[in-house]
Every structure is written in C-alpha cells, then in structure tokens.
Design a protein around this motif. Structure first.
Motif, PDB file in Angstrom:
ATOM      1  N   LEU A  57       0.838  -1.195   0.000  1.00 54.54           N
ATOM      2  CA  LEU A  57       0.000   0.000   0.000  1.00 54.54           C
ATOM      3  C   LEU A  57       0.876   1.248   0.000  1.00 54.54           C
ATOM      4  O   LEU A  57       1.918   1.287   0.647  1.00 54.54           O
ATOM      5  CB  LEU A  57      -0.923   0.030   1.213  1.00 54.54           C
ATOM      6  CG  LEU A  57      -2.021  -1.034   1.279  1.00 54.54           C
ATOM      7  CD1 LEU A  57      -2.762  -0.927   2.602  1.00 54.54           C
ATOM      8  CD2 LEU A  57      -2.991  -0.891   0.119  1.00 54.54           C
ATOM      9  N   ALA A  58       0.449   2.246  -0.739  1.00 54.44           N
ATOM     10  CA  ALA A  58       1.181   3.510  -0.804  1.00 54.44           C
ATOM     11  C   ALA A  58       0.270   4.646  -0.364  1.00 54.44           C
ATOM     12  O   ALA A  58      -0.918   4.656  -0.662  1.00 54.44           O
ATOM     13  CB  ALA A  58       1.684   3.767  -2.217  1.00 54.44           C
ATOM     14  N   MET A  59       0.842   5.594   0.353  1.00 53.96           N
ATOM     15  CA  MET A  59       0.116   6.790   0.759  1.00 53.96           C
ATOM     16  C   MET A  59       0.565   7.967  -0.085  1.00 53.96           C
ATOM     17  O   MET A  59       1.703   8.019  -0.546  1.00 53.96           O
ATOM     18  CB  MET A  59       0.362   7.084   2.240  1.00 53.96           C
ATOM     19  CG  MET A  59      -0.130   6.018   3.183  1.00 53.96           C
ATOM     20  SD  MET A  59       0.253   6.412   4.914  1.00 53.96           S
ATOM     21  CE  MET A  59      -0.716   7.923   5.132  1.00 53.96           C
ATOM     22  N   GLY A  60      -0.342   8.896  -0.294  1.00 60.23           N
ATOM     23  CA  GLY A  60      -0.013  10.099  -1.042  1.00 60.23           C
ATOM     24  C   GLY A  60      -0.754  11.289  -0.466  1.00 60.23           C
ATOM     25  O   GLY A  60      -1.574  11.159   0.447  1.00 60.23           O
ATOM     26  N   ALA A  61      -0.451  12.464  -0.993  1.00 53.36           N
ATOM     27  CA  ALA A  61      -1.086  13.689  -0.512  1.00 53.36           C
ATOM     28  C   ALA A  61      -1.201  14.678  -1.658  1.00 53.36           C
ATOM     29  O   ALA A  61      -0.516  14.565  -2.684  1.00 53.36           O
ATOM     30  CB  ALA A  61      -0.283  14.293   0.639  1.00 53.36           C
ATOM     31  N   GLY A  62      -2.059  15.655  -1.468  1.00 54.11           N
ATOM     32  CA  GLY A  62      -2.217  16.682  -2.488  1.00 54.11           C
ATOM     33  C   GLY A  62      -3.150  17.782  -2.029  1.00 54.11           C
ATOM     34  O   GLY A  62      -3.639  17.778  -0.898  1.00 54.11           O
ATOM     35  N   PHE A  63      -3.370  18.730  -2.914  1.00 52.57           N
ATOM     36  CA  PHE A  63      -4.300  19.823  -2.629  1.00 52.57           C
ATOM     37  C   PHE A  63      -4.927  20.266  -3.941  1.00 52.57           C
ATOM     38  O   PHE A  63      -4.430  19.974  -5.032  1.00 52.57           O
ATOM     39  CB  PHE A  63      -3.592  20.999  -1.951  1.00 52.57           C
ATOM     40  CG  PHE A  63      -2.599  21.713  -2.842  1.00 52.57           C
ATOM     41  CD1 PHE A  63      -2.988  22.798  -3.615  1.00 52.57           C
ATOM     42  CD2 PHE A  63      -1.287  21.283  -2.904  1.00 52.57           C
ATOM     43  CE1 PHE A  63      -2.086  23.449  -4.434  1.00 52.57           C
ATOM     44  CE2 PHE A  63      -0.372  21.927  -3.727  1.00 52.57           C
ATOM     45  CZ  PHE A  63      -0.770  23.009  -4.480  1.00 52.57           C
ATOM     46  N   GLY A  64      -6.040  20.982  -3.815  1.00 49.82           N
ATOM     47  CA  GLY A  64      -6.716  21.471  -5.009  1.00 49.82           C
ATOM     48  C   GLY A  64      -7.533  22.713  -4.715  1.00 49.82           C
ATOM     49  O   GLY A  64      -7.996  22.920  -3.585  1.00 49.82           O
ATOM     50  N   LEU A  65      -7.685  23.545  -5.720  1.00 53.50           N
ATOM     51  CA  LEU A  65      -8.546  24.726  -5.656  1.00 53.50           C
ATOM     52  C   LEU A  65      -9.688  24.517  -6.641  1.00 53.50           C
ATOM     53  O   LEU A  65      -9.465  24.310  -7.830  1.00 53.50           O
ATOM     54  CB  LEU A  65      -7.759  25.985  -6.016  1.00 53.50           C
ATOM     55  CG  LEU A  65      -6.647  26.371  -5.046  1.00 53.50           C
ATOM     56  CD1 LEU A  65      -5.766  27.455  -5.646  1.00 53.50           C
ATOM     57  CD2 LEU A  65      -7.221  26.827  -3.717  1.00 53.50           C
ATOM     58  N   GLU A  66     -10.917  24.548  -6.129  1.00 54.33           N
ATOM     59  CA  GLU A  66     -12.085  24.194  -6.937  1.00 54.33           C
ATOM     60  C   GLU A  66     -13.062  25.357  -7.078  1.00 54.33           C
ATOM     61  O   GLU A  66     -13.369  26.051  -6.100  1.00 54.33           O
ATOM     62  CB  GLU A  66     -12.808  22.997  -6.321  1.00 54.33           C
ATOM     63  CG  GLU A  66     -14.045  22.562  -7.103  1.00 54.33           C
ATOM     64  CD  GLU A  66     -14.826  21.492  -6.378  1.00 54.33           C
ATOM     65  OE1 GLU A  66     -14.548  20.295  -6.601  1.00 54.33           O
ATOM     66  OE2 GLU A  66     -15.723  21.847  -5.574  1.00 54.33           O
TER      67      GLU A  66
END
Length: 242
Positions: A57-66
């Motif tokens: 299993l791999a973890m990730g992260a991110g962000f977004g402007l909607e």
C-alpha cells in the motif's frame, strides 16, 4: 523564501481574493480549497509503498482549488490541483536477473539493486456534484493532466563467469508522463456551509518504468520497459469553502 514558492503564495492569494469578489457578485458560484490524502495498491509497481500501511500500500497527498457553479439540482465543478505518491527505496531480486555469457553465476550476497518510484502531477478535474440524501452528495467526473512516473535505480552486481569474475555498476533515473484521463467518483458529507468531508475513488492512469539490467555485459544490453497502469486510489479530502 524561494521565488517560486513566493510566486505560488501570491497566486493563491490573488485566486482567493478574485473568487471571493466573484462570489459576492454571483451567488451561484462557489470556491473551495481541498486538502487530500490517498491510498493505493502497489502490487503492480513494487516499491511505491512507504512502509506505513504495509508493503503493498502507498500513501499520497495533495491539494486542489475548486470552482463550482450551480446547475440544476447540483453544480458543475472544476479543480486545479497537485498530488504526489513517493515510495521508499526497495531491493530488486538479483537472483532472477538476466545474464550474458557462459557459466555466469551471480553472487547475490555481494550484489545490490536498489530502486525507488514516484508518481506525481498537476491536474484539472471536471465533474458534477448533486445532493443525494440528508447531508450527503454524490460526485463524479474526469481528471486530466500529466501523471509523471519517476523511476530511480542504483545497482552493483558481482559474480563469476567462464571468463572470470565480473562487477557491473549501474545508475538510472528516468520519467514518463501519461495524459490519459482518470475517472473519479465519490460522496461528500457537508458539516456546515464552510466545510465538508469527501471520500471516494480515483482510477489513476499512468505509465510505469522498469530498468532491466543484464549481468556480465558492462550495461551494454540494459533496457527500460514500460507498462500502462490504471490503479484505484482511495481518496479522502477536507474541504474549506470561502
């Protein structure tokens, strides 16, 4: 502060001020900041795991402007964002490595093949979200953008052949960017007018790389293979509306 990071902060500030002004003029417009986490299976690409949730299993992260705009019972949405999954280094199996020449025997105890993979990319998500029941809404759409897979290899293989002992050292860093759209779907739980919680699945499309070393060749027959992947990613996100 680095100029690039400062420019990003300035751009974010302009975006927030601009959309806040637009919302004041058009009540049908909404604007959100999303902080996202994701988990995916890595059985297709060993080494994407980061050791926190297990080897597969791999973890990730991110962000977004909607930005969203009311349409019918729901709203159409457009999100500009970034996500990254970076795994720990892992060891390739030198015992199964291809060889060249007669009488080649690899000394696995004194050989190492260290690898590391990463998937990242800027994306644009276009979707639609509509009320379902109570505080829950459903959403679905497509993610567009360049999903960049980076593959890094550092190795040294020792052994013997009919001609005597050999030692191959090799280093490789390469990347491949795929632009195939990735579908997503999920649910949104609304806490209040200013915040909500999202959970769902993204079928992430990317092209992976795998460096292939041939022992006892001084790297002259080494190659890189590619594989097209569609990997389900479970996503959670906290959403701030402003």
């Amino acid at each position: 502060m680095k100029p690039r990071f400062g420019s990003a902060l300035m751009g974010l500030a302009v975006f927030i001020l601009g959309t806040a002004s637009l919302r004041a003029e058009d009540p049908g417009l909404s604007c959100s900041l999303k902080l996202r986490g994701l988990v995916s299976s890595t059985s297709s690409d060993q080494g994407m795991s980061n050791g926190v949730l297990g080897n597969n299993l791999a973890m990730g992260a991110g962000f977004g402007l909607e930005l969203g705009y009311a349409l019918g019972p729901g709203r159409i949405t457009g999100e500009l964002g970034y996500t990254v999954q970076s795994g720990d280094a892992f060891l390739g199996n030198t015992g199964d490595m291809r060889t060249y020449g007669s009488g080649v025997v690899i000394d696995s105890a004194n050989s190492v093949d260290s690898r590391k993979n990463k998937v990242e990319g800027l994306h644009l998500r276009l979707g639609y979200e509509a009320p379902w029941t109570g505080s829950l809404s459903w959403r679905a759409g497509l993610q567009f953008g360049g999903n960049k897979f980076t593959h890094q290899v550092l190795g040294n293989v020792n052994g013997t052949s009919a001609a005597g002992s050999f030692s191959d050292s090799y280093f490789y860093v390469g990347s491949k960017t795929a632009s195939t759209p990735s579908p997503f779907a999920g649910l949104t739980y609304k806490f209040d007018e200013a915040s909500s919680f999202e959970f769902g699945v993204l079928f992430l499309s990317y092209t992976s790389l795998s460096y292939q070393h041939v022992a006892n060749t001084q790297n002259q027959f080494d190659s890189v293979t590619t594989s097209d992947r569609i990997v389900p990613n479970l996503e959670i996100a906290y959403v701030f509306r402003f």
